[in-house]
Design a protein around this motif. Sequence first.
Motif, mmCIF file in Angstrom:
data_model
loop_
_atom_site.group_PDB
_atom_site.id
_atom_site.type_symbol
_atom_site.label_atom_id
_atom_site.label_comp_id
_atom_site.label_asym_id
_atom_site.label_seq_id
_atom_site.Cartn_x
_atom_site.Cartn_y
_atom_site.Cartn_z
ATOM 1 N N ASP A 6 0.843 -1.208 0.000
ATOM 2 C CA ASP A 6 0.000 0.000 0.000
ATOM 3 C C ASP A 6 0.871 1.249 0.000
ATOM 4 N N ASP A 7 1.905 1.243 0.832
ATOM 5 C CA ASP A 7 2.818 2.394 0.891
ATOM 6 C C ASP A 7 3.535 2.589 -0.437
ATOM 7 N N LEU A 8 3.950 1.494 -1.073
ATOM 8 C CA LEU A 8 4.641 1.594 -2.360
ATOM 9 C C LEU A 8 3.752 2.234 -3.429
ATOM 10 N N ASP A 9 2.472 1.930 -3.375
ATOM 11 C CA ASP A 9 1.536 2.488 -4.358
ATOM 12 C C ASP A 9 1.478 4.009 -4.314
ATOM 13 N N ASP A 10 1.828 4.588 -3.173
ATOM 14 C CA ASP A 10 1.786 6.046 -3.026
ATOM 15 C C ASP A 10 3.043 6.738 -3.550
ATOM 16 N N LEU A 11 4.077 5.975 -3.837
ATOM 17 C CA LEU A 11 5.350 6.561 -4.286
ATOM 18 C C LEU A 11 5.300 6.814 -5.783
ATOM 19 N N GLU A 12 5.717 8.012 -6.185
ATOM 20 C CA GLU A 12 5.653 8.367 -7.603
ATOM 21 C C GLU A 12 7.002 8.747 -8.191
ATOM 22 N N THR A 13 7.785 9.508 -7.479
ATOM 23 C CA THR A 13 9.036 10.024 -8.029
ATOM 24 C C THR A 13 10.232 9.270 -7.452
ATOM 25 N N ALA A 14 11.373 9.445 -8.078
ATOM 26 C CA ALA A 14 12.602 8.851 -7.552
ATOM 27 C C ALA A 14 12.857 9.367 -6.140
ATOM 28 N N GLU A 15 12.607 10.644 -5.934
ATOM 29 C CA GLU A 15 12.810 11.222 -4.607
ATOM 30 C C GLU A 15 11.874 10.581 -3.584
ATOM 31 N N ASP A 16 10.625 10.302 -3.985
ATOM 32 C CA ASP A 16 9.687 9.621 -3.081
ATOM 33 C C ASP A 16 10.257 8.280 -2.634
ATOM 34 N N PHE A 17 10.770 7.505 -3.578
ATOM 35 C CA PHE A 17 11.342 6.199 -3.250
ATOM 36 C C PHE A 17 12.567 6.347 -2.354
ATOM 37 N N LEU A 18 13.455 7.259 -2.710
ATOM 38 C CA LEU A 18 14.679 7.450 -1.931
ATOM 39 C C LEU A 18 14.363 7.889 -0.504
ATOM 40 N N ARG A 19 13.418 8.809 -0.341
ATOM 41 C CA ARG A 19 13.027 9.239 1.009
ATOM 42 C C ARG A 19 12.352 8.101 1.777
ATOM 43 N N PHE A 20 11.430 7.400 1.122
ATOM 44 C CA PHE A 20 10.697 6.315 1.782
ATOM 45 C C PHE A 20 11.656 5.248 2.313
ATOM 46 N N PHE A 21 12.651 4.888 1.509
ATOM 47 C CA PHE A 21 13.599 3.851 1.912
ATOM 48 C C PHE A 21 14.813 4.423 2.633
ATOM 49 N N GLN A 22 14.762 5.714 2.922
ATOM 50 C CA GLN A 22 15.808 6.407 3.680
ATOM 51 C C GLN A 22 17.192 6.226 3.071
ATOM 52 N N VAL A 23 17.240 6.412 1.765
ATOM 53 C CA VAL A 23 18.511 6.380 1.041
ATOM 54 C C VAL A 23 18.941 7.832 0.839
ATOM 55 N N GLY A 24 20.090 8.179 1.395
ATOM 56 C CA GLY A 24 20.610 9.527 1.201
ATOM 57 C C GLY A 24 20.945 9.742 -0.263
ATOM 58 N N TYR A 25 20.715 10.956 -0.750
ATOM 59 C CA TYR A 25 20.975 11.202 -2.164
ATOM 60 C C TYR A 25 21.353 12.650 -2.415
ATOM 61 N N ASP A 26 22.039 12.838 -3.513
ATOM 62 C CA ASP A 26 22.401 14.162 -4.017
ATOM 63 C C ASP A 26 21.373 14.506 -5.090
ATOM 64 N N GLN A 27 20.688 15.608 -4.916
ATOM 65 C CA GLN A 27 19.635 15.984 -5.857
ATOM 66 C C GLN A 27 20.163 16.115 -7.280
ATOM 67 N N ARG A 28 21.407 16.545 -7.442
ATOM 68 C CA ARG A 28 21.982 16.691 -8.792
ATOM 69 C C ARG A 28 22.079 15.346 -9.499
ATOM 70 N N VAL A 29 22.432 14.301 -8.761
ATOM 71 C CA VAL A 29 22.516 12.961 -9.347
ATOM 72 C C VAL A 29 21.122 12.499 -9.767
ATOM 73 N N VAL A 30 20.152 12.739 -8.912
ATOM 74 C CA VAL A 30 18.781 12.330 -9.214
ATOM 75 C C VAL A 30 18.220 13.126 -10.386
ATOM 76 N N ASN A 31 18.500 14.416 -10.444
ATOM 77 C CA ASN A 31 17.992 15.246 -11.543
ATOM 78 C C ASN A 31 18.418 14.717 -12.905
ATOM 79 N N VAL A 32 19.615 14.223 -12.991
ATOM 80 C CA VAL A 32 20.155 13.746 -14.260
ATOM 81 C C VAL A 32 19.768 12.294 -14.542
#
Length: 110
Positions: A6-32
């Motif tokens: 159910d929680d996965l169904d609510d995730l739409e963007t790469a950032e949503d997935f990264l935040r949900f799974f608590q994976v630290g990320y650099d926005q510049r890497v994700v943007n590209v």
Amino acid sequence: MSDFTDDLDDLETAEDFLRFFQVGYDQRVVNVNRLHILQRFHDYLGADSGLEGLDDSGMADRYRVHLERAYQDFVVSTAIAEKTFKVHKEEARKMADRFVPLDSLLGSPV
């Protein structure tokens, strides 16, 4: 359907997935690389035969590992080098088919 799915169904963007799974990320890497990261994540999940029978916690842990790995692939490399999508794989194959050794252009040494 479990709470996890159910929680996965609510995730739409790469950032949503990264935040949900608590994976630290650099926005510049994700943007590209956002689509490449999600595709690689999907590929890793598809190749994981150990997901069957896991409870929500086990699934979440395994998903997190695969997402972290997918993200890191594009921190240390590029989408073109990783050949994530079919179009990249086909282009690499075409380039390999078109490869002409320098020796054949220069002729045999005399």
